[in-house]
Structures are given as structure tokens and as C-alpha cells.
Design a protein around this motif. Structure first.
Motif, short mmCIF file in Angstrom:
data_model
loop_
_atom_site.label_atom_id
_atom_site.label_comp_id
_atom_site.label_asym_id
_atom_site.label_seq_id
_atom_site.Cartn_x
_atom_site.Cartn_y
_atom_site.Cartn_z
N GLN A 145 -68.86 4.93 -2.95
CA GLN A 145 -70.03 4.80 -3.81
C GLN A 145 -69.66 4.60 -5.28
N TYR A 146 -70.41 3.74 -5.93
CA TYR A 146 -70.40 3.52 -7.37
C TYR A 146 -69.17 2.77 -7.89
N GLY B 236 -73.52 -3.22 -2.70
CA GLY B 236 -73.22 -1.93 -3.32
C GLY B 236 -71.77 -1.53 -3.27
N THR B 237 -70.87 -2.45 -2.86
CA THR B 237 -69.44 -2.14 -2.81
C THR B 237 -68.70 -2.80 -3.97
#
Length: 329
Positions: free
Chosen positions: A171-172, A212-213
């Protein structure tokens, strides 16, 4: 015609500088002494044309608990190198001699970046703000910023960041990469690179690509796909290079480095001797996405003999002799 020493080094750098569009680059990870006692200082490996990129490994702890102006500092682990730490930050490496080695390698046209993550460590992000702040921290500690931050490698300015994320969630990282690329690298007075080391199963569990990767951002300059320790080893008959190449072609021209273990002890599976390796590489040399080879790691490559040569030099010479020039990509 007379040249000053500085001018000569600049000319030498221009003559041997890393070319992201080339098909014959040799990338090597440095710092974890995979040869178990065979690791030299970085400058030792920069005295010939074998290597084009060195990736220092690893910044393995993102948040140590020690703070500078309220911002948590990371930890860096280079195995048997650089045991000293800052007096006010006893968990943070202080290694100006590594900084001098970095500058020496850069004077010879080598790219030197820093890898975050690794197989063992404590890393990952719990929020978007944390990822964005961490990008700022690395910019100030290792790259073109400063803002009074402690700098483990002194005044040396590294050439980018590599993501070897093998745990802690994915994540992020897209925000981390975007912050570096768009807030700091864009418009900088030198070229900075973002690379990654996904494992060959597609998509990688932590880096993607996907929504989102990190790899989903399309902002990576090159990726060092680990074609070993998996069913998709290049050594077997199930390599999925074409899948990665198809993605790379759609990701703003990201280049693929085929990641190989540099010796039998460097990986659990996937090692090939020199002759086997060049035979397996041959079909990919003209692929537009192919950028070269990555080796884990330099200490093993340098001590693994291939005839009168070593593994790294053998592969580098093969690539430079057989890979097409950049203009044919």
C-alpha cells in the motif's frame, strides 16, 4: 590539447555514462555480501567497464523511532561495511567513506542508487501521508535535498531509489514513487532514476502492476525482474519474460533488466553457468523493452570464475558484443 583532472574525469564520465535506452546494461546489487566475506568497498568494482549501475542494499527499516525535527529516520544495513553511526542517532549509519566511493563511481559514468526494502527488514506504509513524508526524507538524506537532515553518505548525491519490496504490504508505494518523481525529480539539475525488483510471477505481490500499485504508476525507469527462486525462472522452460515485456511497452517505455543469481549460492534456484545464461538471454536481446541484466550480487559475481574471467565480466562482454545499439530499439 591539455585537460585539467576535473575535465578529464568529466570526459571519461561522458564516454562511459549509463544509457537507459541501451540493451547491454549490467546492473548489480551491492552491500549484502552474498559471497559471505568476499565483499570489497564499492570503489573496487568501478575500475572497469563491467558494471553500469550499482544498487546499494538495503535501507531495510523505514522508521527507526529516532527523529529529526519530528520526522522518523530510517536505518541502513550494508552487512560488513560501515559500522559507525551518528552520535546523536545511534541507529543511523554514518559512512562518509561510502559517499567518497559513490562519487568516484559516478566520475566513471556509473549510476549508484539506493534500494529500500529487502528480504528481511521492517518497512511499509500505513497512510498516504507517511509515504509522501518518507519520499521527502529520502530526498533530503540521500538525494538532491538536505534541509539539515543527517546524510549517511555525506555530501554524495545518489542517482535514485530502487524498490525491493518483499513484505510489509504494497500500500501507498504509488504515492511514494509519485512524490519522488513529480515533486523532486522533475526539473532537478541532474537525472534521477526509479527502479524496482519485482519477482517474476506477474503481477508481483507487492509492486504490481495494477491499480494503486507502485508499478501501476508507469513512472519506473527500469525494473530488475527476479527471474529466479520461482516457477518462472529463466533457467527453466516457463519464463514469462514476454508478459513483463508487454507490460513494459505500455508503461511509458520502462526497461526490463533480467535478474539472475550471480552464483550457485546467490539463490535457491535459477542459477545458470555462463554458457547457459547467454543461451537463455539470446532470444531477448532485440526485444524493445530489454535493457540488460541484473545480478545478485556483485560480491558473488566478482568471485565466480568463468574460464579466465568472472561471471559479471563474462555477461557484460557478451551483452556489449551481441546486443543491438539503442537506435535499433
Amino acid at each position: 590539447m591539455k585537460y585539467t583532472l576535473v575535465a578529464f574525469l568529466c570526459l571519461l564520465s561522458l564516454a562511459t555514462a549509463f544509457n537507459i535506452e541501451a540493451h547491454d546494461n549490467l546492473v548489480a546489487y551491492f552491500g549484502q555480501d552474498a559471497a559471505n566475506g568476499g565483499q570489497q568497498m564499492l570503489s573496487y568494482y568501478c575500475n572497469d567497464t563491467t558494471y553500469d549501475v550499482f544498487i546499494l542494499s538495503f535501507l531495510d527499516i523505514f522508521f527507526s523511532g529516532e527523529t529529526f525535527n519530528g520526522v522518523e529516520l530510517p536505518e541502513v544495513n550494508l552487512a560488513n561495511l560501515c559500522p559507525n553511526t551518528f552520535s546523536q542517532y545511534p541507529l543511523l549509519m554514518e559512512c562518509p567513506e561510502m559517499g567518497e566511493d559513490v562519487k568516484y563511481c559516478q566520475s566513471k559514468g556509473k549510476i549508484v542508487t539506493l534500494s529500500i526494502g529487502g528480504a528481511v527488514g521492517a518497512y511499509g506504509f500505513s497512510s498516504a501521508q507517511q509515504a509522501e513524508t518518507f519520499a521527502t526524507t529520502l530526498w533530503n538524506m540521500f538525494l538532491g535535498g538536505d534541509a539539515g537532515y543527517p546524510r549517511p553518505f555525506g555530501d554524495a548525491i545518489l542517482d535514485g531509489i530502487d524498490l525491493d519490496i518483499e513484505g510489509g504490504g504494497g500500500q501507498y508505494y504509488d504515492l511514494f514513487v509519485t512524490t519522488l518523481k513529480k515533486q523532486y525529480f522533475a526539473g532537478a539539475n541532474k537525472t534521477y532514476y526509479i527502479s524496482g525488483a519485482p519477482q517474476c510471477p506477474y503481477p508481483d505481490a507487492y509492486l504490481g502492476p495494477g491499480v494503486g500499485t507502485a508499478l501501476g504508476t508507469g513512472l519506473f525507469d527500469f525494473v530488475n525482474v527476479q527471474f529466479y527462486n520461482n516457477y518462472c525462472d529463466l533457467s527453466g522452460g516457463s519464463s514469462n519474460y514476454d508478459t513483463w515485456a508487454s507490460w513494459a511497452a505500455s508503461a511509458n517505455g520502462t526497461k526490463l533488466m533480467i535478474g539472475l543469481p550471480a552464483g550457485p549460492s546467490a539463490a535457491g534456484s535459477g542459477y545458470m553457468n555462463g554458457n547457459e545464461a547467454v543461451q537463455k538471454l539470446q532470444p531477448y536481446l532485440t526485444n524493445p523493452s530489454f535493457g540488460g541484466v541484473m545480478l545478485w550480487d556483485v560480491s558473488v559475481a566478482q568471485t565466480n570464475p568463468v574460464g579466465d574471467d568472472n561471471y559479471a565480466s563474462y555477461l557484460s562482454q557478451y551483452l556489449k558484443k551481441n546486443a543491438p545499439p539503442p537506435s535499433s530499439a
